[in-house]
Design a protein around this motif. Structure first.
Motif, PDB file in Angstrom:
ATOM      1  N   SER A  72      30.679 -48.136  38.947  1.00 26.80           N
ATOM      2  CA  SER A  72      29.294 -48.174  38.481  1.00 26.80           C
ATOM      3  C   SER A  72      28.603 -46.821  38.651  1.00 26.80           C
ATOM      4  O   SER A  72      29.074 -45.955  39.407  1.00 26.80           O
ATOM      5  CB  SER A  72      28.507 -49.225  39.272  1.00 26.80           C
ATOM      6  OG  SER A  72      28.368 -48.802  40.624  1.00 26.80           O
ATOM      7  N   VAL A  73      27.483 -46.671  37.988  1.00 23.18           N
ATOM      8  CA  VAL A  73      26.655 -45.469  38.133  1.00 23.18           C
ATOM      9  C   VAL A  73      26.260 -45.294  39.600  1.00 23.18           C
ATOM     10  O   VAL A  73      26.317 -44.189  40.148  1.00 23.18           O
ATOM     11  CB  VAL A  73      25.396 -45.558  37.224  1.00 23.18           C
ATOM     12  CG1 VAL A  73      24.377 -44.482  37.574  1.00 23.18           C
ATOM     13  CG2 VAL A  73      25.792 -45.473  35.757  1.00 23.18           C
ATOM     14  N   GLN A  74      25.891 -46.388  40.261  1.00 27.80           N
ATOM     15  CA  GLN A  74      25.476 -46.324  41.665  1.00 27.80           C
ATOM     16  C   GLN A  74      26.624 -45.849  42.563  1.00 27.80           C
ATOM     17  O   GLN A  74      26.413 -45.038  43.476  1.00 27.80           O
ATOM     18  CB  GLN A  74      24.977 -47.694  42.158  1.00 27.80           C
ATOM     19  CG  GLN A  74      23.723 -48.184  41.482  1.00 27.80           C
ATOM     20  CD  GLN A  74      23.961 -48.817  40.093  1.00 27.80           C
ATOM     21  OE1 GLN A  74      25.097 -49.050  39.658  1.00 27.80           O
ATOM     22  NE2 GLN A  74      22.877 -49.047  39.372  1.00 27.80           N
ATOM     23  N   SER A  75      27.822 -46.348  42.308  1.00 25.60           N
ATOM     24  CA  SER A  75      28.990 -45.921  43.073  1.00 25.60           C
ATOM     25  C   SER A  75      29.239 -44.424  42.877  1.00 25.60           C
ATOM     26  O   SER A  75      29.477 -43.683  43.836  1.00 25.60           O
ATOM     27  CB  SER A  75      30.226 -46.718  42.646  1.00 25.60           C
ATOM     28  OG  SER A  75      31.374 -46.259  43.314  1.00 25.60           O
ATOM     29  N   HIS A  76      29.155 -43.977  41.622  1.00 26.19           N
ATOM     30  CA  HIS A  76      29.342 -42.550  41.320  1.00 26.19           C
ATOM     31  C   HIS A  76      28.291 -41.697  42.021  1.00 26.19           C
ATOM     32  O   HIS A  76      28.586 -40.620  42.518  1.00 26.19           O
ATOM     33  CB  HIS A  76      29.262 -42.297  39.810  1.00 26.19           C
ATOM     34  CG  HIS A  76      30.507 -42.652  39.057  1.00 26.19           C
ATOM     35  ND1 HIS A  76      31.746 -42.821  39.624  1.00 26.19           N
ATOM     36  CD2 HIS A  76      30.690 -42.853  37.732  1.00 26.19           C
ATOM     37  CE1 HIS A  76      32.631 -43.101  38.694  1.00 26.19           C
ATOM     38  NE2 HIS A  76      32.014 -43.133  37.527  1.00 26.19           N
ATOM     39  N   LYS A  77      27.049 -42.163  42.020  1.00 24.52           N
ATOM     40  CA  LYS A  77      25.961 -41.410  42.646  1.00 24.52           C
ATOM     41  C   LYS A  77      26.248 -41.207  44.135  1.00 24.52           C
ATOM     42  O   LYS A  77      26.155 -40.096  44.649  1.00 24.52           O
ATOM     43  CB  LYS A  77      24.632 -42.125  42.442  1.00 24.52           C
ATOM     44  CG  LYS A  77      23.432 -41.356  42.966  1.00 24.52           C
ATOM     45  CD  LYS A  77      22.139 -42.023  42.547  1.00 24.52           C
ATOM     46  CE  LYS A  77      20.920 -41.327  43.097  1.00 24.52           C
ATOM     47  NZ  LYS A  77      20.710 -39.989  42.573  1.00 24.52           N
ATOM     48  N   LYS A  78      26.629 -42.272  44.830  1.00 28.97           N
ATOM     49  CA  LYS A  78      26.950 -42.176  46.262  1.00 28.97           C
ATOM     50  C   LYS A  78      28.146 -41.251  46.500  1.00 28.97           C
ATOM     51  O   LYS A  78      28.144 -40.443  47.420  1.00 28.97           O
ATOM     52  CB  LYS A  78      27.243 -43.566  46.832  1.00 28.97           C
ATOM     53  CG  LYS A  78      26.015 -44.437  46.946  1.00 28.97           C
ATOM     54  CD  LYS A  78      26.385 -45.820  47.470  1.00 28.97           C
ATOM     55  CE  LYS A  78      25.188 -46.742  47.434  1.00 28.97           C
ATOM     56  NZ  LYS A  78      25.548 -48.124  47.727  1.00 28.97           N
ATOM     57  N   PHE A  79      29.167 -41.402  45.662  1.00 29.72           N
ATOM     58  CA  PHE A  79      30.387 -40.586  45.778  1.00 29.72           C
ATOM     59  C   PHE A  79      30.058 -39.103  45.569  1.00 29.72           C
ATOM     60  O   PHE A  79      30.456 -38.256  46.366  1.00 29.72           O
ATOM     61  CB  PHE A  79      31.402 -41.085  44.744  1.00 29.72           C
ATOM     62  CG  PHE A  79      32.774 -40.465  44.806  1.00 29.72           C
ATOM     63  CD1 PHE A  79      33.473 -40.355  45.991  1.00 29.72           C
ATOM     64  CD2 PHE A  79      33.400 -40.026  43.640  1.00 29.72           C
ATOM     65  CE1 PHE A  79      34.751 -39.805  46.034  1.00 29.72           C
ATOM     66  CE2 PHE A  79      34.674 -39.481  43.658  1.00 29.72           C
ATOM     67  CZ  PHE A  79      35.355 -39.372  44.864  1.00 29.72           C
ATOM     68  N   ALA A  80      29.305 -38.807  44.513  1.00 35.43           N
ATOM     69  CA  ALA A  80      28.944 -37.413  44.204  1.00 35.43           C
ATOM     70  C   ALA A  80      28.080 -36.805  45.303  1.00 35.43           C
ATOM     71  O   ALA A  80      28.273 -35.641  45.686  1.00 35.43           O
ATOM     72  CB  ALA A  80      28.217 -37.346  42.864  1.00 35.43           C
ATOM     73  N   GLU A  81      27.150 -37.573  45.828  1.00 30.66           N
ATOM     74  CA  GLU A  81      26.280 -37.066  46.896  1.00 30.66           C
ATOM     75  C   GLU A  81      27.051 -36.859  48.199  1.00 30.66           C
ATOM     76  O   GLU A  81      26.875 -35.860  48.874  1.00 30.66           O
ATOM     77  CB  GLU A  81      25.100 -38.020  47.125  1.00 30.66           C
ATOM     78  CG  GLU A  81      24.075 -37.954  46.005  1.00 30.66           C
ATOM     79  CD  GLU A  81      22.965 -38.996  46.137  1.00 30.66           C
ATOM     80  OE1 GLU A  81      23.036 -39.886  47.029  1.00 30.66           O
ATOM     81  OE2 GLU A  81      22.027 -38.931  45.309  1.00 30.66           O
ATOM     82  N   LYS A  82      27.907 -37.807  48.527  1.00 30.60           N
ATOM     83  CA  LYS A  82      28.684 -37.738  49.776  1.00 30.60           C
ATOM     84  C   LYS A  82      29.560 -36.485  49.831  1.00 30.60           C
ATOM     85  O   LYS A  82      29.683 -35.849  50.871  1.00 30.60           O
ATOM     86  CB  LYS A  82      29.551 -38.992  49.908  1.00 30.60           C
ATOM     87  CG  LYS A  82      30.354 -39.069  51.181  1.00 30.60           C
ATOM     88  CD  LYS A  82      31.102 -40.392  51.257  1.00 30.60           C
ATOM     89  CE  LYS A  82      31.896 -40.525  52.539  1.00 30.60           C
ATOM     90  NZ  LYS A  82      32.599 -41.822  52.591  1.00 30.60           N
ATOM     91  N   TYR A  83      30.148 -36.126  48.682  1.00 23.03           N
ATOM     92  CA  TYR A  83      31.078 -34.996  48.648  1.00 23.03           C
ATOM     93  C   TYR A  83      30.519 -33.771  47.925  1.00 23.03           C
ATOM     94  O   TYR A  83      31.255 -32.819  47.669  1.00 23.03           O
ATOM     95  CB  TYR A  83      32.420 -35.431  48.039  1.00 23.03           C
ATOM     96  CG  TYR A  83      33.108 -36.437  48.918  1.00 23.03           C
ATOM     97  CD1 TYR A  83      33.729 -36.048  50.105  1.00 23.03           C
ATOM     98  CD2 TYR A  83      33.095 -37.794  48.601  1.00 23.03           C
ATOM     99  CE1 TYR A  83      34.337 -36.974  50.939  1.00 23.03           C
ATOM    100  CE2 TYR A  83      33.702 -38.727  49.424  1.00 23.03           C
ATOM    101  CZ  TYR A  83      34.318 -38.310  50.590  1.00 23.03           C
ATOM    102  OH  TYR A  83      34.918 -39.233  51.419  1.00 23.03           O
ATOM    103  N   ASN A  84      29.233 -33.809  47.594  1.00 24.08           N
ATOM    104  CA  ASN A  84      28.563 -32.673  46.942  1.00 24.08           C
ATOM    105  C   ASN A  84      29.311 -32.216  45.683  1.00 24.08           C
ATOM    106  O   ASN A  84      29.612 -31.028  45.525  1.00 24.08           O
ATOM    107  CB  ASN A  84      28.396 -31.517  47.954  1.00 24.08           C
ATOM    108  CG  ASN A  84      27.335 -30.539  47.525  1.00 24.08           C
ATOM    109  OD1 ASN A  84      26.430 -30.882  46.773  1.00 24.08           O
ATOM    110  ND2 ASN A  84      27.451 -29.319  47.985  1.00 24.08           N
ATOM    111  N   LEU A  85      29.609 -33.161  44.813  1.00 26.85           N
ATOM    112  CA  LEU A  85      30.374 -32.869  43.594  1.00 26.85           C
ATOM    113  C   LEU A  85      29.455 -32.243  42.547  1.00 26.85           C
ATOM    114  O   LEU A  85      28.433 -32.832  42.199  1.00 26.85           O
ATOM    115  CB  LEU A  85      31.021 -34.144  43.048  1.00 26.85           C
ATOM    116  CG  LEU A  85      31.939 -34.884  44.025  1.00 26.85           C
ATOM    117  CD1 LEU A  85      32.486 -36.159  43.387  1.00 26.85           C
ATOM    118  CD2 LEU A  85      33.077 -33.990  44.506  1.00 26.85           C
ATOM    119  N   PRO A  86      29.809 -31.066  42.031  1.00 22.12           N
ATOM    120  CA  PRO A  86      28.927 -30.329  41.107  1.00 22.12           C
ATOM    121  C   PRO A  86      29.123 -30.661  39.629  1.00 22.12           C
ATOM    122  O   PRO A  86      28.607 -29.959  38.769  1.00 22.12           O
ATOM    123  CB  PRO A  86      29.319 -28.879  41.380  1.00 22.12           C
ATOM    124  CG  PRO A  86      30.783 -28.949  41.691  1.00 22.12           C
ATOM    125  CD  PRO A  86      30.960 -30.255  42.440  1.00 22.12           C
TER     126      PRO A  86
END
Length: 150
Positions: A72-86
């Motif tokens: 989901s978008v929410q899962s991606h948001k948490k994943f991207a924030e947790k690992y600082n994905l650019p």
């Protein structure tokens, strides 16, 4: 897998911020479109962090990185924030793009057959044509191997 030299299937999906992103938004740039099974799993995390580390090198070569999974978008948001994905992570909960790129396949896990995303990376040129395909890639090595192909 799709054939090298064929037109990459067009798509529009939401990124980790809930913003619509289309392949056509990136005409004029090289696109690394990588499909992965699931956010926050060891292999997918290693792959995403590898792309994040090498992201400046991809940008230097005129390329953008886009990750796609059925999360989901929410899962991606948490994943991207947790690992600082650019880079963009796109949510394909309906499996439309995953199936269009032929990465939804039967997998064999410990003798049990299931359907899932086969880790695959497509290289797409500035005009939207597929110039490279790597299937069943090694998650940790995929970012470095992809950078060498550009």
């Amino acid at each position: 897998m799709l054939e090298i030299g064929s037109k990459a299937p067009e798509f529009t999906l939401n990124n980790q911020e809930g913003v619509e992103v289309s392949l056509k938004d990136f005409l004029g740039k090289k696109v690394i479109l990588y499909f992965y099974p699931k956010d926050n799993t060891p292999g997918c995390t290693a792959q995403a962090c590898g792309y994040a580390t090498l992201y400046p090198d991809f940008m230097e070569k005129g390329a953008v990185v886009i990750g796609v999974s059925k999360d989901s978008v929410q899962s991606h948001k948490k994943f991207a924030e947790k690992y600082n994905l650019p880079f963009e992570l796109l949510s394909d909960t309906e499996l439309e793009v995953i199936k269009a790129y032929d990465v939804w396949q039967e997998k064999n896990m410990y003798g049990k057959k299931t359907m899932g995303v086969v880790r695959t990376t497509y290289l797409i040129d500035e005009n939207g044509f597929i110039t490279g395909v790597s299937g069943k890639v090694n998650a940790a090595k995929n970012p470095e191997d992809t950078l060498k192909l550009i």
